[in-house]
Design a protein around this motif. Sequence first.
Motif, mmCIF file in Angstrom:
data_model
loop_
_atom_site.group_PDB
_atom_site.id
_atom_site.type_symbol
_atom_site.label_atom_id
_atom_site.label_comp_id
_atom_site.label_asym_id
_atom_site.label_seq_id
_atom_site.Cartn_x
_atom_site.Cartn_y
_atom_site.Cartn_z
ATOM 1 N N PHE A 133 -29.450 -44.288 142.037
ATOM 2 C CA PHE A 133 -28.562 -43.605 141.357
ATOM 3 C C PHE A 133 -28.780 -42.220 141.229
ATOM 4 O O PHE A 133 -29.956 -41.747 140.967
ATOM 5 C CB PHE A 133 -28.508 -44.405 139.866
ATOM 6 C CG PHE A 133 -27.869 -45.616 140.026
ATOM 7 C CD1 PHE A 133 -26.661 -45.822 139.589
ATOM 8 C CD2 PHE A 133 -28.718 -46.826 140.327
ATOM 9 C CE1 PHE A 133 -25.975 -47.137 139.635
ATOM 10 C CE2 PHE A 133 -28.224 -48.026 140.380
ATOM 11 C CZ PHE A 133 -27.069 -48.409 140.122
ATOM 12 N N GLU A 134 -27.913 -41.373 141.116
ATOM 13 C CA GLU A 134 -27.886 -39.995 140.774
ATOM 14 C C GLU A 134 -28.035 -39.686 139.411
ATOM 15 O O GLU A 134 -27.530 -40.505 138.419
ATOM 16 C CB GLU A 134 -26.845 -39.109 141.528
ATOM 17 C CG GLU A 134 -26.666 -38.990 142.848
ATOM 18 C CD GLU A 134 -25.650 -38.225 143.458
ATOM 19 O OE1 GLU A 134 -24.712 -37.973 142.479
ATOM 20 O OE2 GLU A 134 -25.487 -37.896 144.536
ATOM 21 N N LYS A 135 -28.820 -38.719 138.959
ATOM 22 C CA LYS A 135 -28.740 -38.268 137.359
ATOM 23 C C LYS A 135 -27.377 -37.837 137.128
ATOM 24 O O LYS A 135 -26.835 -37.068 138.181
ATOM 25 C CB LYS A 135 -29.845 -37.144 137.259
ATOM 26 C CG LYS A 135 -31.229 -37.557 137.239
ATOM 27 C CD LYS A 135 -31.494 -38.815 135.860
ATOM 28 C CE LYS A 135 -31.477 -37.659 134.941
ATOM 29 N NZ LYS A 135 -32.725 -36.937 134.391
ATOM 30 N N THR A 136 -26.719 -38.239 136.026
ATOM 31 C CA THR A 136 -25.397 -37.340 135.931
ATOM 32 C C THR A 136 -25.915 -35.618 135.583
ATOM 33 O O THR A 136 -26.923 -35.511 134.761
ATOM 34 C CB THR A 136 -24.994 -37.848 134.614
ATOM 35 O OG1 THR A 136 -24.832 -39.162 134.943
ATOM 36 C CG2 THR A 136 -23.636 -37.263 134.418
ATOM 37 N N LYS A 137 -25.428 -34.963 136.183
ATOM 38 C CA LYS A 137 -25.499 -33.398 136.209
ATOM 39 C C LYS A 137 -24.156 -32.677 136.181
ATOM 40 O O LYS A 137 -23.318 -32.919 136.657
ATOM 41 C CB LYS A 137 -26.477 -33.268 137.281
ATOM 42 C CG LYS A 137 -25.893 -33.472 138.656
ATOM 43 C CD LYS A 137 -27.227 -33.211 139.674
ATOM 44 C CE LYS A 137 -26.895 -33.659 141.213
ATOM 45 N NZ LYS A 137 -27.856 -33.198 141.912
ATOM 46 N N GLU A 153 -32.371 -33.762 142.664
ATOM 47 C CA GLU A 153 -32.223 -35.057 143.291
ATOM 48 C C GLU A 153 -32.876 -35.195 144.542
ATOM 49 O O GLU A 153 -33.470 -34.080 145.076
ATOM 50 C CB GLU A 153 -30.720 -35.598 143.579
ATOM 51 C CG GLU A 153 -29.904 -35.846 142.284
ATOM 52 C CD GLU A 153 -30.159 -36.977 141.417
ATOM 53 O OE1 GLU A 153 -30.995 -37.907 142.102
ATOM 54 O OE2 GLU A 153 -29.864 -37.276 140.376
ATOM 55 N N GLY A 154 -32.744 -36.412 145.315
ATOM 56 C CA GLY A 154 -33.162 -36.689 146.589
ATOM 57 C C GLY A 154 -34.603 -36.220 147.084
ATOM 58 O O GLY A 154 -35.512 -36.102 146.201
ATOM 59 N N GLU A 155 -34.638 -35.636 148.166
ATOM 60 C CA GLU A 155 -35.932 -35.244 148.810
ATOM 61 C C GLU A 155 -36.481 -33.909 148.116
ATOM 62 O O GLU A 155 -37.679 -33.755 147.908
ATOM 63 C CB GLU A 155 -35.774 -34.599 150.199
ATOM 64 C CG GLU A 155 -35.556 -35.786 151.288
ATOM 65 C CD GLU A 155 -35.488 -35.444 152.616
ATOM 66 O OE1 GLU A 155 -35.531 -34.010 152.875
ATOM 67 O OE2 GLU A 155 -34.856 -36.131 153.382
ATOM 68 N N PRO A 470 -39.232 -44.792 138.629
ATOM 69 C CA PRO A 470 -39.743 -43.341 139.403
ATOM 70 C C PRO A 470 -39.628 -42.206 138.570
ATOM 71 O O PRO A 470 -40.208 -41.264 138.635
ATOM 72 C CB PRO A 470 -39.023 -43.443 140.602
ATOM 73 C CG PRO A 470 -37.867 -44.244 140.475
ATOM 74 C CD PRO A 470 -38.430 -45.322 139.666
ATOM 75 N N ARG A 471 -38.411 -41.996 137.636
ATOM 76 C CA ARG A 471 -38.149 -40.785 136.824
ATOM 77 C C ARG A 471 -38.610 -40.780 135.494
ATOM 78 O O ARG A 471 -38.115 -40.147 134.800
ATOM 79 C CB ARG A 471 -36.554 -40.670 137.139
ATOM 80 C CG ARG A 471 -36.166 -40.355 138.293
ATOM 81 C CD ARG A 471 -34.876 -39.768 138.634
ATOM 82 N NE ARG A 471 -34.653 -38.340 138.175
ATOM 83 C CZ ARG A 471 -34.344 -37.314 138.792
ATOM 84 N NH1 ARG A 471 -33.483 -37.724 139.988
ATOM 85 N NH2 ARG A 471 -34.428 -36.091 138.407
ATOM 86 N N ILE A 472 -39.572 -41.866 135.220
ATOM 87 C CA ILE A 472 -39.910 -41.702 133.950
ATOM 88 C C ILE A 472 -40.830 -40.402 133.519
ATOM 89 O O ILE A 472 -41.266 -39.702 134.373
ATOM 90 C CB ILE A 472 -41.054 -43.027 133.693
ATOM 91 C CG1 ILE A 472 -41.360 -43.013 132.376
ATOM 92 C CG2 ILE A 472 -42.388 -42.597 134.469
ATOM 93 C CD1 ILE A 472 -42.218 -44.455 132.074
ATOM 94 N N CYS A 473 -40.488 -40.213 132.188
ATOM 95 C CA CYS A 473 -41.122 -38.694 131.887
ATOM 96 C C CYS A 473 -42.349 -38.493 132.280
ATOM 97 O O CYS A 473 -43.498 -39.225 131.963
ATOM 98 C CB CYS A 473 -40.827 -38.733 130.426
ATOM 99 S SG CYS A 473 -41.625 -36.997 129.748
ATOM 100 N N ILE A 474 -42.457 -37.406 133.109
ATOM 101 C CA ILE A 474 -43.883 -37.042 133.530
ATOM 102 C C ILE A 474 -44.916 -36.628 132.757
ATOM 103 O O ILE A 474 -46.173 -36.596 132.728
ATOM 104 C CB ILE A 474 -43.806 -35.896 134.605
ATOM 105 C CG1 ILE A 474 -44.997 -35.712 135.780
ATOM 106 C CG2 ILE A 474 -43.256 -34.656 134.193
ATOM 107 C CD1 ILE A 474 -44.835 -34.875 136.847
#
Length: 525
Positions: A133-137, A153-155, A470-474
Motif C-alpha cells: 500500500f502506498e502512503k497517501t501523499k 515510497e518503494g526502493e 515496516p513503516r512504524i515510527c523510526i
Amino acid sequence: MVLAMTLVSVPWGLLVCGLLCLALLRQGAKLLDVLWLRPRRLERELRAQGLHGTPYRFPIGDIKDYGRLSKEAWSRPLPLRCHDIAPHVAPFLYNTIQEHGKTCFSWFGPIPKVTISDPDLAKDVMSNKFGHFEKTKFPALSKLLAEGLASIEGEKWAKHRRILNPAFQLEKVKRMLPAFSACCEDLVRRWTESLSSDGSCELDVWPELQNLTGDVISRTAFSSNYLEGRRIFQLQSEQSKRLMTNIQKILIPGYLSMPTENNKRMSEINKEIELILRGLVGKRIQAMKEGESTKDDLLGLLLDSNMRDVDEHGQSSLGMTLEDVIEECKLFYFAGMETTSVLLTWTMIVLSMHPEWQDRAREEVTGLFGKNKPEYEGLNRLKTVTMILYEVLRLYPPAITFNRKTYKEMKIGGITYPTGVMIELPVMFIHHDPDIWGSDVHEFNPERFAQGVSKASKNTGAFLPFGWGPRICIGQNFALLEAKMAISMIIQQFEFELAPSYSHTPHTVITMQPMHGAQINLRVI
C-alpha cells in the motif's frame, strides 16, 4: 501535394486556435474524468459490495462539511476531565462512522476514502499483508513541509530507512541522554525563575514544551542549541498552520502554482528552511571531507551511514543526495519536536486532571532517583510513568489517523478496493472503541497497561500511536525516552494543576494539540 497546398493555405492563426481548442478539450476531458466520471464509477463499485458512506458531491466531496463541523465543534470547549474527545476532535468522521458503520467511506475531494476501524485489518494494511500500500501523499504538500521517510515510497524508502536505522538504534539513543537531561535542566531552571515569592506561577506549558523538544532535537540532531534552531521551528509551525487552514483550496489541481499571498509565503518559508539546513549540512559534509571525526548526533550518524551504505551486491551505492538529506533533516525537526511536545503537553494536562496519578508517578520517580538526574537504567524501570504515557497516547494520540492508498486492485476483509482508493485507519477511534477497551474506555486508567501493551485490551494490536509494520515510527524509542526524562525531572521539582484560564479544546493541526494552550499552575515542591 494537394494536402500540402491545403495546409499552406490555412491561416496560421486559425491553426493555432484549433490546436489550443484541442488541448483545452483534452484537459477538460481529464478534469471531467477526475472530478465526475471516476468518482461516480468508484462509488458504484463500493456500494455494490455492501459498503455504505456519504454520496459524492462535485467537485470537493466532503471537505466543506469536514471544515464546517470541525469549526463548530472546536468553538465549544469540553468539560474538564472529559476524555471522550472523538466527537469533538473529528466530528465529521465520528458522524460518518455512527451513521454508516465502522467500515464506511467518505470523500476527500474526488477521492473515495474508506475508513477501516477493525484493528486486525488496520494492522494488516500497515504490515502489507495484502500487498504494497502506498502512503497517501500530495507531493506539493510534502515538499512544503517535509518530504522525508514519512512520505517517500518503494526502493527509495527502503534505502532511506536502511541508512537512517543505525541513528535510531536504542544504543545510539541512549548516548543522547545527556542532551535530554541538559535540555530538561534548562526548562526546570527557567520555570523556577518564573515562580513568584510564594513558590507558584501560572504558565502555558504548550509553547514551553515545544521549546524543550525543539532544544532536544537541535542538540541531538545538529549539536547546536535551541537558539540556533529557533527559526526553523517558527517557520515550520507557521507552515503547518498555513497548510491546514488552506487545505480545501490546496487540493484543487494547480492551486499551489497560483501567485496568491498565501502560496508565495509558503514558498518563501520553504526556501528559508532549506537555506538554513543546506548551510548546516554543507558545513558538516565539508568538515568530514577535511578529516574531522563524525559527531555522534543524528546528522553525523546519518551522513556516516550514508557514506557506508552498500547495495545488495556489496557495491557502494549512491546513498542519499544532498537534497534527500535536507528533506530528512526537515523531518527530524518537525517530527522530533511535534510528536514529543504534544505527548508531554497532554500528559501534564491529564496529570493535572488526575492528581492521584501525578502523586503515584512522583512517588515512583523520587523512589528511584531522589533529586538526582535520572539515568537510563532507572528510566527503564519506570513502570507507573510508562503506564501513564501509554494511557495518554491511547486517549490523545498525536496522529488521529493513518492513511494509505491502493496502487492496484486489492482485497481487504472481503471487500475489493479499486486502484486509487484512500484507506483511512482511524487510530483515535480504535483507541476509543468500548468493544476493544471495555466500558471504561473514556476514563483515564493507566492500570490497563499494568501487564504491558499486549494485555491492555481485548485485541493485542489495538494500540497504534506509532503505527505498525515496516513503516512504524523510526523515532519511537527516542520519543518515549525523552518523554520519560522530561516528566521525571518536572515532577521531581513541581506539583501542578490546571489554571482557571485553561480551556479543554483538543483539535488537530497535523497533530492533536490544545487549541487555546495548556495553562498550568506550577508550585515548587
